[in-house]
Scaffold this active site. Structure first.
Site, mmCIF file in Angstrom:
data_model
loop_
_atom_site.group_PDB
_atom_site.id
_atom_site.type_symbol
_atom_site.label_atom_id
_atom_site.label_comp_id
_atom_site.label_asym_id
_atom_site.label_seq_id
_atom_site.Cartn_x
_atom_site.Cartn_y
_atom_site.Cartn_z
ATOM 1 N N HIS A 8 0.894 -1.377 0.048
ATOM 2 C CA HIS A 8 -0.013 0.015 -0.056
ATOM 3 C C HIS A 8 0.985 1.379 -0.061
ATOM 4 C CE1 HIS A 8 0.913 1.240 4.091
ATOM 5 N NE2 HIS A 8 0.872 -0.154 4.411
ATOM 6 N N GLU A 12 -0.893 7.685 6.725
ATOM 7 C CA GLU A 12 -0.725 8.745 7.678
ATOM 8 C C GLU A 12 0.159 8.285 8.966
ATOM 9 O OE1 GLU A 12 -5.268 10.540 6.852
ATOM 10 O OE2 GLU A 12 -5.070 9.056 8.482
ATOM 11 N N THR A 20 1.610 0.561 13.170
ATOM 12 C CA THR A 20 0.272 0.470 12.776
ATOM 13 C C THR A 20 -0.384 -0.759 12.966
ATOM 14 O OG1 THR A 20 0.905 2.230 11.224
ATOM 15 C CG2 THR A 20 -1.318 1.298 10.700
ATOM 16 N N ARG A 59 -6.089 1.388 3.934
ATOM 17 C CA ARG A 59 -4.819 1.482 3.181
ATOM 18 C C ARG A 59 -4.751 0.827 1.900
ATOM 19 N NH1 ARG A 59 -3.436 0.055 8.289
ATOM 20 N NH2 ARG A 59 -1.731 -1.314 8.269
ATOM 21 N N GLU A 86 -1.739 -6.691 7.448
ATOM 22 C CA GLU A 86 -0.347 -6.264 8.203
ATOM 23 C C GLU A 86 -0.046 -7.120 9.259
ATOM 24 O OE1 GLU A 86 2.625 -5.909 7.736
ATOM 25 O OE2 GLU A 86 2.887 -3.643 7.714
ATOM 26 N N ARG A 87 0.996 -7.586 9.587
ATOM 27 C CA ARG A 87 1.306 -8.011 10.760
ATOM 28 C C ARG A 87 0.767 -7.398 11.860
ATOM 29 N NH1 ARG A 87 7.427 -7.549 13.388
ATOM 30 N NH2 ARG A 87 6.825 -8.070 15.503
ATOM 31 N N TYR A 89 1.030 -5.803 15.468
ATOM 32 C CA TYR A 89 1.953 -5.224 16.197
ATOM 33 C C TYR A 89 1.702 -5.209 17.915
ATOM 34 C CZ TYR A 89 5.769 -4.169 12.969
ATOM 35 O OH TYR A 89 6.707 -4.381 11.888
ATOM 36 N N LYS A 97 7.306 5.019 17.296
ATOM 37 C CA LYS A 97 8.604 4.230 17.075
ATOM 38 C C LYS A 97 9.906 4.663 18.080
ATOM 39 C CE LYS A 97 7.032 2.232 12.953
ATOM 40 N NZ LYS A 97 7.183 2.095 11.456
#
Length: 227
Positions: A8, A12, A20, A59, A86-87, A89, A97
């Protein structure tokens, strides 16, 4: 045959440097432009698709739509599935981060981000932002919905979708586009290419750049390159 992966466009939370994962955030203007450029590249190179696969996160879905629109193929079927998300988190989702590294130490955060089989701390299933409280996952057994993942677990949940949906589509002669996320695509690429657990840590997929995987008629890996 060729399989095209696209991560993607820039989101943002990419821009804000936040973890994310499964949090649903939008594309930035940069991300929209990346998706448009990807679609134009595919059009210019003559790529045509019969089906597109994407995740259930905004996204990726928007990137897929933009890519298909720019390549004049918005009409083809799209299949959205959580296994391409996505993985996850875990408890890091939504955190800065840099601030997380300052709190837990660079080494610990590096392990959480880059280790193949070590997950970050779980997100509490009762958390308002947990996938357990999101109706798009209502039909998934609660013990299957992740609270945190590493890349190994990401591959384990993405692989059934490859085996049940993507690979059969390709073997039937369909030309396939997959628009998803950095880690879900890295996980699938690891499986397809045969990348080792150690080497996958340095295998990156940039946002919005079409990655072409050339496979033989039995889906054995031949080569890969970016357009």
């Amino acid at each position: 045959m060729e399989l095209v992966f696209i991560r993607h466009g820039f989101s943002e939370w990419n821009a804000k440097n936040l973890f994310t994962g499964w949090r649903d955030v939008n594309l930035t203007e940069r991300g929209v432009e990346e998706a448009k450029t990807a679609g134009k590249k595919l059009l210019d190179k003559g790529y045509e698709f019969d089906i597109a696969f994407t995740s259930v996160l905004t996204r990726a879905i928007k990137t897929c739509n933009i890519v298909l629109e720019e390549s004049h193929q918005l009409w083809i079927p799209q299949v959205k599935n959580w296994r391409l998300n996505e993985r996850h988190y875990g408890a890091l989702q939504g955190l800065d981060k840099k601030a997380t590294a300052e709190q837990y130490g660079d080494e610990q955060v590096h392990i959480w981000r880059r280790s193949y089989d070590i997950s970050p701390p779980d997100l509490d299933p009762q958390d308002p932002n947990s996938a357990h409280n999101d109706r798009r996952y209502a039909n998934i057994p609660s013990d299957v919905v992740p609270n945190a993942e590493n890349l190994k677990l990401t591959l384990e949940r993405a692989l059934p979708f490859w085996e049940d949906q993507i690979a059969p589509a390709m073997l039937s002669g369909k030309r396939v586009l997959v628009v998803a996320h950095g880690n879900s695509l890295r996980a699938l690429a690891k499986h397809i290419i045969g990348i080792s657990d150690a080497e996958i840590m340095d295998f990156e997929i940039p946002t919005g750049q079409p990655l072409v995987l050339k496979l033989d008629d039995k889906l054995n890996y031949v080569e890969h390159y970016y357009l």
